[in-house]
Design a protein around this motif. Structure first.
Motif, short mmCIF file in Angstrom:
data_model
loop_
_atom_site.label_atom_id
_atom_site.label_comp_id
_atom_site.label_asym_id
_atom_site.label_seq_id
_atom_site.Cartn_x
_atom_site.Cartn_y
_atom_site.Cartn_z
N ARG A 181 0.83 -1.21 0.00
CA ARG A 181 0.00 0.00 0.00
C ARG A 181 0.86 1.26 0.00
N GLU A 182 0.33 2.28 -0.62
CA GLU A 182 0.94 3.61 -0.54
C GLU A 182 0.61 4.16 0.85
N ALA A 183 1.21 5.37 1.14
CA ALA A 183 0.95 5.98 2.45
C ALA A 183 -0.54 6.21 2.69
N ASP A 184 -1.28 6.48 1.59
CA ASP A 184 -2.71 6.76 1.75
C ASP A 184 -3.54 5.48 1.82
N GLY A 185 -2.88 4.34 1.83
CA GLY A 185 -3.62 3.09 1.98
C GLY A 185 -4.02 2.45 0.65
N GLN A 186 -3.76 3.18 -0.42
CA GLN A 186 -4.10 2.68 -1.75
C GLN A 186 -3.22 1.47 -2.09
N VAL A 187 -3.84 0.34 -2.54
CA VAL A 187 -3.04 -0.83 -2.91
C VAL A 187 -2.40 -0.58 -4.27
N VAL A 188 -1.06 -0.71 -4.32
CA VAL A 188 -0.37 -0.48 -5.60
C VAL A 188 0.16 -1.78 -6.20
N GLY A 189 0.13 -2.80 -5.42
CA GLY A 189 0.62 -4.07 -5.95
C GLY A 189 0.61 -5.13 -4.86
N PHE A 190 1.28 -6.23 -5.17
CA PHE A 190 1.31 -7.34 -4.21
C PHE A 190 2.70 -7.95 -4.15
N ALA A 191 3.07 -8.39 -2.95
CA ALA A 191 4.30 -9.18 -2.83
C ALA A 191 3.87 -10.63 -2.70
N LYS A 192 4.57 -11.47 -3.44
CA LYS A 192 4.15 -12.86 -3.44
C LYS A 192 5.35 -13.74 -3.09
N VAL A 193 5.17 -14.61 -2.10
CA VAL A 193 6.24 -15.53 -1.71
C VAL A 193 5.70 -16.94 -1.90
N THR A 194 6.41 -17.71 -2.68
CA THR A 194 5.96 -19.07 -2.95
C THR A 194 7.07 -20.04 -2.58
N ARG A 195 6.69 -21.11 -1.86
CA ARG A 195 7.67 -22.15 -1.54
C ARG A 195 7.26 -23.44 -2.21
N ASP A 196 8.27 -24.21 -2.62
CA ASP A 196 7.99 -25.52 -3.23
C ASP A 196 8.01 -26.56 -2.12
N LEU A 197 6.82 -27.07 -1.78
CA LEU A 197 6.75 -28.05 -0.69
C LEU A 197 6.47 -29.45 -1.22
N THR A 198 6.74 -29.63 -2.54
CA THR A 198 6.44 -30.94 -3.15
C THR A 198 7.07 -32.08 -2.34
N GLU A 199 8.36 -31.88 -2.01
CA GLU A 199 9.07 -32.92 -1.25
C GLU A 199 8.39 -33.17 0.09
N ARG A 200 8.14 -32.01 0.80
CA ARG A 200 7.54 -32.14 2.12
C ARG A 200 6.16 -32.77 2.03
N HIS A 201 5.41 -32.30 0.99
CA HIS A 201 4.06 -32.84 0.78
C HIS A 201 4.14 -34.34 0.53
N ALA A 202 5.10 -34.72 -0.35
CA ALA A 202 5.25 -36.14 -0.67
C ALA A 202 5.65 -36.90 0.59
N ALA A 203 6.57 -36.26 1.37
CA ALA A 203 7.01 -36.91 2.61
C ALA A 203 5.84 -37.08 3.56
N GLN A 204 4.99 -36.03 3.63
CA GLN A 204 3.81 -36.11 4.51
C GLN A 204 2.88 -37.23 4.04
N GLU A 205 2.69 -37.23 2.68
CA GLU A 205 1.81 -38.27 2.12
C GLU A 205 2.39 -39.65 2.43
N ARG A 206 3.73 -39.72 2.26
CA ARG A 206 4.38 -41.01 2.54
C ARG A 206 4.21 -41.37 4.00
N ALA A 207 4.44 -40.36 4.87
CA ALA A 207 4.32 -40.60 6.31
C ALA A 207 2.90 -41.07 6.63
N LEU A 208 1.93 -40.40 5.96
CA LEU A 208 0.52 -40.75 6.18
C LEU A 208 0.26 -42.18 5.73
N GLU A 209 0.82 -42.45 4.53
CA GLU A 209 0.65 -43.79 3.94
C GLU A 209 1.30 -44.82 4.86
N ASP A 210 2.54 -44.46 5.32
CA ASP A 210 3.26 -45.36 6.23
C ASP A 210 2.43 -45.61 7.48
#
Ligand code: ADP
Length: 550
Positions: free
Chosen positions: A247-276
């Motif tokens: 946001r600008e000082a006046d509160g107006q949204v001017v854009g977005f910050a986006k953070v993305t993590r790749d959790l494929t491994e963790r997800h697979a590990a969780q699925e595996r753990a669940l399966e196990d």
């Protein structure tokens, strides 16, 4: 009335400033924050104010008459900056610049310089007015901000395991870091300017998920989610996504910050753990069931073992009792035979008249005694025989036994009794030599018993027939009579010891009811059998079966 200090000063200024020119001179002279001075058309300093002295360190006397280029660094001089600035001021009326300047003590400061050409009404250049400000601090602050921005940019860029990038208000990508490139596969050139929905699956795009994510981020301040995203090569990965509005000082949204993590491994590990975990749970259940079954089996085995032991104990007891009975019967019959033989011997002596002559009446009585003695001896012999067979004390001499020979040998033994009752006794000729493996004497004993019974239980004028035959494995001999027969309910019990048809304590029949029991025991001991078919009032057929000799 006394006046305040401030009012007095104001009065003094107003008194001194009789004319506007004087006021201006004072104004310029006294300003501390700006170096304001005049230079002639050639660049020599004409005037010098308090601000100039403060900024540059020279007094008015030291500065006046000097060339203004003394404030520039050697590089700027070499590049001809001072001359160019004056030229610019002449041609455009003014020249503005920021740059390093030198103080009297040699130190430098960042100056904002404004040079204005002073031209009179006739268009004659009178000189220049130069206003200089010290922006060193502001510049330092700006530089610090730039540095910190740069550091943040470098930091963000160096992050490799998080995709960190910015979107404009409408969701188009404006920045891209190394992590973004690594996770999503696009270079900055390929992706900057494109819409971030590119990273969503087709289903999510169709569902309007990207726009919804921005909407939620804007209205709640953040949007976080885990889900499938698509890489440049089309492969899917399990992503943790955080979108924050900027946001600008006046509160107006001017854009977005986006953070993305790749959790494929963790997800697979969780699925595996669940399966196990599921697998382990299933195994545990199976093991528990198996253990339960094993415990039941164990219990059953123990019960069975206990039962078997009990059975074995009982059968041993029964065996013992049986042996004791056989031994008793053997001992008893043996003991009875001695006095019976003595009775037989003495009656014979009496008959021979050794103790004196006998009257006909006495002779008749004696004969009755003798018949009874023989009868009793027969029974005792049967009992002895039976108890020996039962106790397994009988030896078998197995050999080849020809059916016809046995039949021919035994039939004559009952011929007289049969004849006495006018019973026809037929002995059939076997169609071929039938050889059994057996003890011949025992076979003859059995056949004799069957033939005697047949004669005994067949009324006068009846028929007895001896036949033989074989199967693949056996040789058989049958004794068929037209006698009184045996009631169907007694067809099996008749083979038990001491069983006789119609026997009661009040009317004991001849014999002890042991013949059939002994006969069946003997045939079975020789791996054969003794069977019976009979119909009451019509006749009976007893069949001896023996293993056929090879
Ligand atoms: P016993 O002849 O000494 O009584 P057995 O065991 O040889 O003893 O026979 C038992 C009984 O079976 C006989 O008492 C009789 O009732 C019956 N029995 C045996 N053979 C015949 C037969 N051929 N016809 C009718 N009844 C028979």
């Amino acid at each position: 009335m006394k006046r305040s200090g401030a009012a007095a000063a104001r009065a003094h200024i107003l008194r001194g400033a009789h004319e506007p020119g004087e006021l201006h001179r004072l104004l310029v002279d006294r300003v501390q924050d700006y170096a304001i001075f005049a230079i002639d058309p050639q660049g020599y300093i004409l005037s010098w104010n308090a601000g100039a002295k403060r900024l540059k360190g020279y007094t008015a006397d030291e500065a006046k008459g000097k060339h203004f280029s003394m404030f520039y660094l050697p590089e700027a001089l070499e590049a001809g900056t001072p001359v160019r600035e004056l030229e610019t001021a002449i041609s455009t009326g003014r020249s503005e610049d920021e740059g390093w300047r030198v103080r009297k003590d040699g130190s430098t400061f960042w100056a904002s310089v404004l040079i204005t050409a002073l031209i009179d009404d006739q268009g004659q250049l009178l000189g220049f007015a130069k206003v200089t400000r010290d922006l060193t601090e502001r510049r330092a602050a700006e530089v610090a901000v730039r540095h910190s921005e740069e550091r943040i940019r470098l930091l963000i860029d160096s992050v490799t395991d998080h995709a960190i990038f910015m979107l404009d208000r409408t969701g188009h990508i404006t920045t891209w870091n190394t992590g973004a490139q690594r996770i999503k596969g696009y270079t900055a050139d390929e992706i900057v300017g494109r819409h971030f929905s590119t990273f969503y699956t087709e289903e999510d795009q169709a569902d309007g998920k990207p726009a919804r994510a921005l909407g939620i981020a804007e209205s709640t301040g953040r949007y976080e989610e885990e889900g499938w995203r698509v890489r440049k090569d089309g492969a899917r990965f399990w992503a943790n996504v955080l979108i924050s509005p900027i946001r600008e000082a006046d509160g107006q949204v001017v854009g977005f910050a986006k953070v993305t993590r790749d959790l494929t491994e963790r997800h697979a590990a969780q699925e595996r753990a669940l399966e196990d975990a599921r697998h382990i749970a299933a195994q545990d259940a199976a093991r528990a069931a198996a253990e339960q079954r094993a415990a039941e089996m164990q219990e059953m085995t123990e019960r069975l073992h206990a039962q078997t032991t009990e059975l074995a104990r009982r059968s041993e007891e029964a065996e013992k009792a049986n042996r004791a009975k056989s031994e008793f019967l053997a001992a008893m019959s043996h003991e009875l035979r001695t006095p019976l033989n003595a009775i037989g011997g003495y009656t014979q002596l009496l008959q021979l008249g050794i103790g004196g002559p006998m009257s006909p009446e006495q002779t008749e009585h004696l004969e009755r005694i003798q018949r009874s003695q023989r009868h009793l001896l027969g029974i005792i012999n049967d009992i002895l025989n039976f108890s020996r067979v039962e106790a397994g004390q009988v030896a078998y001499e197995l050999g080849a036994v020809e059916a016809n020979e046995v039949m021919e040998a035994v039939a004559p033994m009952v011929a007289l009794q049969a004849e006495a009752k006018r019973i026809t006794l037929e002995v059939a000729e076997c169609s071929e030599p039938l050889v059994a493996t057996a003890d011949r004497a025992k076979v003859e004993q059995v056949l004799l018993n069957l033939l005697s019974n047949a004669v005994k239980f067949t009324p006068e004028d009846g028929q007895i027939e001896l036949t033989c035959g074989r199967t693949d494995d056996h040789v058989w001999i049958s004794v068929r009579d037209t006698g009184i027969g045996i009631p169907s309910e007694q067809l099996e019990t008749i083979f038990a010891p001491f069983v006789q048809v119609g026997r009661s304590l009040a009317s004991p029949k001849e014999g002890a009811g042991l013949g059939l029991a002994i006969s069946r025991n003997l045939t079975r001991a020789m791996h054969g059998d003794l069977t019976l078919e009979s119909r009451e009032g019509i006749g009976s057929t007893f069949t001896i079966t023996l293993p056929r000799a090879r």
